[in-house]
Design a protein around this motif. Structure first.
Motif, PDB file in Angstrom:
ATOM      1  N   ASP A  96      10.839   7.868  16.907  1.00  0.00           N
ATOM      2  CA  ASP A  96      11.871   8.095  15.809  1.00  0.00           C
ATOM      3  C   ASP A  96      11.420   9.530  15.230  1.00  0.00           C
ATOM      4  OD1 ASP A  96      14.205   7.571  14.235  1.00  0.00           O
ATOM      5  OD2 ASP A  96      13.001   6.637  12.912  1.00  0.00           O
ATOM      6  N   ALA A  97      11.494  10.634  16.001  1.00  0.00           N
ATOM      7  CA  ALA A  97      10.921  11.717  15.528  1.00  0.00           C
ATOM      8  C   ALA A  97      11.923  12.618  14.766  1.00  0.00           C
ATOM      9  CB  ALA A  97      10.437  12.755  16.685  1.00  0.00           C
ATOM     10  N   ASN A  98      13.176  12.124  15.005  1.00  0.00           N
ATOM     11  CA  ASN A  98      14.170  12.971  14.517  1.00  0.00           C
ATOM     12  C   ASN A  98      14.799  12.406  13.151  1.00  0.00           C
ATOM     13  OD1 ASN A  98      14.174  14.592  16.560  1.00  0.00           O
ATOM     14  ND2 ASN A  98      16.002  13.788  17.517  1.00  0.00           N
ATOM     15  N   GLY A  99      14.222  11.476  12.294  1.00  0.00           N
ATOM     16  CA  GLY A  99      14.457  10.876  10.952  1.00  0.00           C
ATOM     17  C   GLY A  99      14.644   9.542  11.109  1.00  0.00           C
ATOM     18  N   GLY A 100      15.020   8.940   9.962  1.00  0.00           N
ATOM     19  CA  GLY A 100      15.268   7.579   9.853  1.00  0.00           C
ATOM     20  C   GLY A 100      13.974   6.867   9.449  1.00  0.00           C
ATOM     21  N   GLU A 101      13.812   5.527   8.768  1.00  0.00           N
ATOM     22  CA  GLU A 101      12.702   4.919   8.336  1.00  0.00           C
ATOM     23  C   GLU A 101      12.126   3.878   9.135  1.00  0.00           C
ATOM     24  OE1 GLU A 101      13.095   5.117   3.538  1.00  0.00           O
ATOM     25  OE2 GLU A 101      13.928   3.361   4.464  1.00  0.00           O
ATOM     26  N   ILE A 102      13.297   3.377  10.157  1.00  0.00           N
ATOM     27  CA  ILE A 102      12.422   2.315  11.327  1.00  0.00           C
ATOM     28  C   ILE A 102      12.341   2.930  12.489  1.00  0.00           C
ATOM     29  CG2 ILE A 102      14.204   0.572   9.934  1.00  0.00           C
ATOM     30  CD1 ILE A 102      16.332   0.943  12.227  1.00  0.00           C
ATOM     31  N   PHE A 103      11.470   2.137  13.337  1.00  0.00           N
ATOM     32  CA  PHE A 103      11.017   2.514  14.660  1.00  0.00           C
ATOM     33  C   PHE A 103       9.941   3.626  14.510  1.00  0.00           C
ATOM     34  CE2 PHE A 103      15.484   1.365  15.732  1.00  0.00           C
ATOM     35  CZ  PHE A 103      15.493   0.042  15.583  1.00  0.00           C
ATOM     36  N   ASP A 104       9.495   3.789  13.346  1.00  0.00           N
ATOM     37  CA  ASP A 104       8.265   5.060  13.099  1.00  0.00           C
ATOM     38  C   ASP A 104       6.941   4.594  13.640  1.00  0.00           C
ATOM     39  OD1 ASP A 104      10.622   5.580  11.401  1.00  0.00           O
ATOM     40  OD2 ASP A 104       9.758   7.543  11.550  1.00  0.00           O
ATOM     41  N   TRP A 105       6.410   5.389  14.650  1.00  0.00           N
ATOM     42  CA  TRP A 105       5.088   4.891  14.990  1.00  0.00           C
ATOM     43  C   TRP A 105       4.418   6.197  15.910  1.00  0.00           C
ATOM     44  CZ3 TRP A 105       3.562   4.183  20.119  1.00  0.00           C
ATOM     45  CH2 TRP A 105       4.666   3.671  21.162  1.00  0.00           C
ATOM     46  N   GLY A 106       3.221   6.276  15.940  1.00  0.00           N
ATOM     47  CA  GLY A 106       2.611   7.363  16.812  1.00  0.00           C
ATOM     48  C   GLY A 106       1.548   6.925  17.530  1.00  0.00           C
ATOM     49  N   HIS A 107       1.243   7.910  18.683  1.00  0.00           N
ATOM     50  CA  HIS A 107       0.098   7.710  19.426  1.00  0.00           C
ATOM     51  C   HIS A 107      -0.481   8.999  19.704  1.00  0.00           C
ATOM     52  CE1 HIS A 107       3.132   8.348  22.229  1.00  0.00           C
ATOM     53  NE2 HIS A 107       2.420   8.580  23.202  1.00  0.00           N
ATOM     54  N   ASN A 108      -1.772   9.003  20.030  1.00  0.00           N
ATOM     55  CA  ASN A 108      -2.371  10.301  20.466  1.00  0.00           C
ATOM     56  C   ASN A 108      -2.527  10.437  21.991  1.00  0.00           C
ATOM     57  OD1 ASN A 108      -4.512   8.415  20.155  1.00  0.00           O
ATOM     58  ND2 ASN A 108      -5.855   9.638  21.192  1.00  0.00           N
ATOM     59  N   LEU A 109      -2.170  11.506  22.776  1.00  0.00           N
ATOM     60  CA  LEU A 109      -2.364  11.755  23.967  1.00  0.00           C
ATOM     61  C   LEU A 109      -3.958  11.829  24.586  1.00  0.00           C
ATOM     62  CD1 LEU A 109       0.782  12.284  23.423  1.00  0.00           C
ATOM     63  CD2 LEU A 109       0.786  13.494  25.530  1.00  0.00           C
ATOM     64  N   VAL A 110      -4.165  11.142  25.613  1.00  0.00           N
ATOM     65  CA  VAL A 110      -5.756  11.149  26.285  1.00  0.00           C
ATOM     66  C   VAL A 110      -5.671  12.455  27.259  1.00  0.00           C
ATOM     67  CG1 VAL A 110      -7.563  10.238  27.261  1.00  0.00           C
ATOM     68  CG2 VAL A 110      -6.153   8.957  25.568  1.00  0.00           C
ATOM     69  N   PRO A 111      -6.480  13.333  27.097  1.00  0.00           N
ATOM     70  CA  PRO A 111      -6.763  14.387  28.234  1.00  0.00           C
ATOM     71  C   PRO A 111      -7.106  13.883  29.764  1.00  0.00           C
ATOM     72  CG  PRO A 111      -8.185  14.945  26.475  1.00  0.00           C
ATOM     73  CD  PRO A 111      -7.481  13.552  26.130  1.00  0.00           C
ATOM     74  N   THR A 112      -6.101  14.074  30.615  1.00  0.00           N
ATOM     75  CA  THR A 112      -6.037  13.543  31.952  1.00  0.00           C
ATOM     76  C   THR A 112      -7.642  13.366  32.508  1.00  0.00           C
ATOM     77  OG1 THR A 112      -5.789  15.463  32.944  1.00  0.00           O
ATOM     78  CG2 THR A 112      -3.801  14.053  32.452  1.00  0.00           C
ATOM     79  N   ALA A 113      -8.420  14.337  32.302  1.00  0.00           N
ATOM     80  CA  ALA A 113      -9.813  14.434  32.679  1.00  0.00           C
ATOM     81  C   ALA A 113     -10.692  13.163  32.076  1.00  0.00           C
ATOM     82  CB  ALA A 113     -10.545  15.664  32.152  1.00  0.00           C
ATOM     83  N   LEU A 114     -10.105  12.460  31.134  1.00  0.00           N
ATOM     84  CA  LEU A 114     -10.803  11.714  30.365  1.00  0.00           C
ATOM     85  C   LEU A 114     -10.457   9.813  30.720  1.00  0.00           C
ATOM     86  CD1 LEU A 114     -11.574  12.777  26.687  1.00  0.00           C
ATOM     87  CD2 LEU A 114     -12.928  12.884  28.627  1.00  0.00           C
ATOM     88  N   LEU A 115      -8.962  10.069  31.423  1.00  0.00           N
ATOM     89  CA  LEU A 115      -8.414   8.931  32.119  1.00  0.00           C
ATOM     90  C   LEU A 115      -9.194   8.183  32.996  1.00  0.00           C
ATOM     91  CD1 LEU A 115      -4.810   9.919  31.880  1.00  0.00           C
ATOM     92  CD2 LEU A 115      -5.874   8.573  30.277  1.00  0.00           C
ATOM     93  N   THR A 116      -9.216   6.849  33.112  1.00  0.00           N
ATOM     94  CA  THR A 116      -9.916   6.306  34.098  1.00  0.00           C
ATOM     95  C   THR A 116      -8.932   5.140  34.793  1.00  0.00           C
ATOM     96  OG1 THR A 116     -10.632   4.357  32.756  1.00  0.00           O
ATOM     97  CG2 THR A 116     -12.021   6.289  32.707  1.00  0.00           C
ATOM     98  N   SER A 117      -9.329   4.126  35.617  1.00  0.00           N
ATOM     99  CA  SER A 117      -8.635   3.198  36.359  1.00  0.00           C
ATOM    100  C   SER A 117      -8.455   1.774  35.517  1.00  0.00           C
ATOM    101  CB  SER A 117      -9.282   3.079  37.639  1.00  0.00           C
ATOM    102  OG  SER A 117     -10.410   2.493  37.671  1.00  0.00           O
ATOM    103  N   ILE A 118      -8.983   1.783  34.241  1.00  0.00           N
ATOM    104  CA  ILE A 118      -9.112   0.658  33.547  1.00  0.00           C
ATOM    105  C   ILE A 118      -8.710   1.036  31.913  1.00  0.00           C
ATOM    106  CG2 ILE A 118     -10.561  -1.483  32.948  1.00  0.00           C
ATOM    107  CD1 ILE A 118     -12.604  -0.235  34.906  1.00  0.00           C
ATOM    108  N   ALA A 119      -7.825  -0.024  31.577  1.00  0.00           N
ATOM    109  CA  ALA A 119      -7.475  -0.183  29.976  1.00  0.00           C
ATOM    110  C   ALA A 119      -7.395  -1.524  29.728  1.00  0.00           C
ATOM    111  CB  ALA A 119      -6.205   0.601  29.794  1.00  0.00           C
ATOM    112  N   TYR A 120      -7.851  -1.797  28.284  1.00  0.00           N
ATOM    113  CA  TYR A 120      -7.930  -3.019  27.969  1.00  0.00           C
ATOM    114  C   TYR A 120      -7.373  -3.302  26.612  1.00  0.00           C
ATOM    115  CZ  TYR A 120     -10.107  -7.723  26.739  1.00  0.00           C
ATOM    116  OH  TYR A 120     -10.350  -9.052  26.421  1.00  0.00           O
TER     117      TYR A 120
END
Length: 371
Positions: A152-176
């Motif tokens: 919801d980067a273009n405005g409005g009060e609903i559906f707003d949330w965020g996440h940080n991107l992980v460098p691909t070099a730090l990614l692995t084959s497992i998430a929990y």
């Protein structure tokens, strides 16, 4: 840790806060108005989150986990492309000079473009185009930068949330997924629409992958490359293709789905070392205004596994000395992953001119000798 941490916060255009001491488990909020704020530690370690909000809004806000700058990279991938509310990625350049970031849509036939991220005394930032519905996105540059995703980067009060991107070099084959409910209420009972509003967003990185979803983490395991033992949902994904996974009724004995509107405890993995990136967050297409079962929340699920890096140090005055002279090299091995290691063995032989891959290709200054 038990010894606590000594922290300072440098705020551009505002006074510096600290140094102050945090004991184990203690937290402190520091407000800042301008980009480029720096959190530095003179001792110990600390976890840092950034909380943003729209002034005078009723409930519009976002929350991001921040990576130490030493782990920032030149390539990131997000699995989140939403309909119903635009998702964009904001890019931060910590340097004084402009950098160019390449934006590569995950869908086949997507048009690659470039984004200029300005530099400055306090760095600079720019935002990506809207990431199309159901698509991932990759961002890469020749220089390190940082990236966060906003829904919801273009405005409005609903559906707003965020996440940080992980460098691909730090990614692995497992998430929990330690906490990943589908709704505000247990069983999605507050509204007539009986469905999860929040989902797991999943995409493979670096190539296609067969991704396995172990609902509730019941113990499914790899039996070999591309083979699994136990009840799982199997996703055959091409590079950049995303899956949006929920645990909604009906329950499925074949996949282990409980049909309980809750992805908490789910383990996501591959069996051929393919990397994945996973985010939990609200899917605006499944929610609506005034939805009491909608959680305007999301976060990046940290990859599991060990990620090793190594530095090689020596006394330069000895290295460049003429004649026969023994030089002692100091190897420092760091684990940037989330899984601890025991009984680590490092074999490295310089006399042959080759080194163990863990410390491959060390940098030697002019006059230094690789022997």
């Amino acid at each position: 840790g038990p010894a606590g941490a000594v922290v300072s916060v440098v705020r551009p255009g505002q006074s510096t806060i600290g140094p102050f001491t945090l004991s184990q488990g203690q937290s402190r909020r520091v407000d800042f108005d301008n980009q480029g704020a720096q959190v530095t530690l003179t001792s110990g370690s600390a976890q840092v989150h950034q909380i943003t909000g729209d002034i005078n809004s009723n409930y519009e806000g976002r929350w991001f986990q921040l990576l130490p700058q030493g782990l920032w990279s030149n390539e990131y991938v997000t699995p989140v492309g939403t309909g119903g509310a635009d998702t964009r990625v904001f890019l931060y350049n910590p340097g004084a000079s402009d950098i160019t970031v390449t934006y590569d849509p995950g869908a086949p036939g997507g048009v690659t473009s470039t984004i200029t991220v300005p530099g400055g005394a306090n760095g600079g930032s720019a935002r990506s185009p809207v990431i199309p519905t159901g698509q991932s996105a990759k961002f890469s540059s020749t220089s390190p930068f940082y990236a966060i995703g906003t829904t919801d980067a273009n405005g409005g009060e609903i559906f707003d949330w965020g996440h940080n991107l992980v460098p691909t070099a730090l990614l692995t084959s497992i998430a929990y997924a330690g906490w990943a409910p589908g709704c505000t209420s247990i069983g999605c009972t507050l509204e007539s629409a009986k469905r999860s509003r929040s989902v797991l967003w999943i995409t493979p990185v670096g190539g296609p992958a067969k991704v396995y979803v172990d609902f509730d983490g019941r113990g499914a395991q790899c039996a070999g490359p591309g083979q699994v033992q136990g009840k799982v949902l199997t996703l055959n994904l091409s590079e950049g293709e995303i899956a949006k996974v929920v645990d909604d009724p009906p329950a499925d004995n074949a996949t282990g789905s409980q049909g309980d509107y809750d992805m908490t405890g789910t383990r996501i993995f591959t069996c051929n070392k393919e990397k994945i990136t996973v985010v939990w967050g609200q899917n605006p297409e499944l929610s609506f205004s005034g939805d009491d079962d909608g959680l305007d929340m999301g976060y990046t699920i940290a990859p599991l596994g060990s990620k090793l890096r190594c530095t090689v140090e020596a006394d330069k005055s000895l290295v460049v000395a003429q004649g026969d002279r023994d030089v002692t090299y100091l190897f420092r091995v760091f684990n940037d992953g989330s899984t601890g290691l025991k009984s680590l063995s490092l074999d490295n032989e310089f006399t042959s001119g080759t080194v163990n891959p863990l410390c491959a290709n060390p940098t030697f200054e002019a006059g230094d000798n690789n022997n």
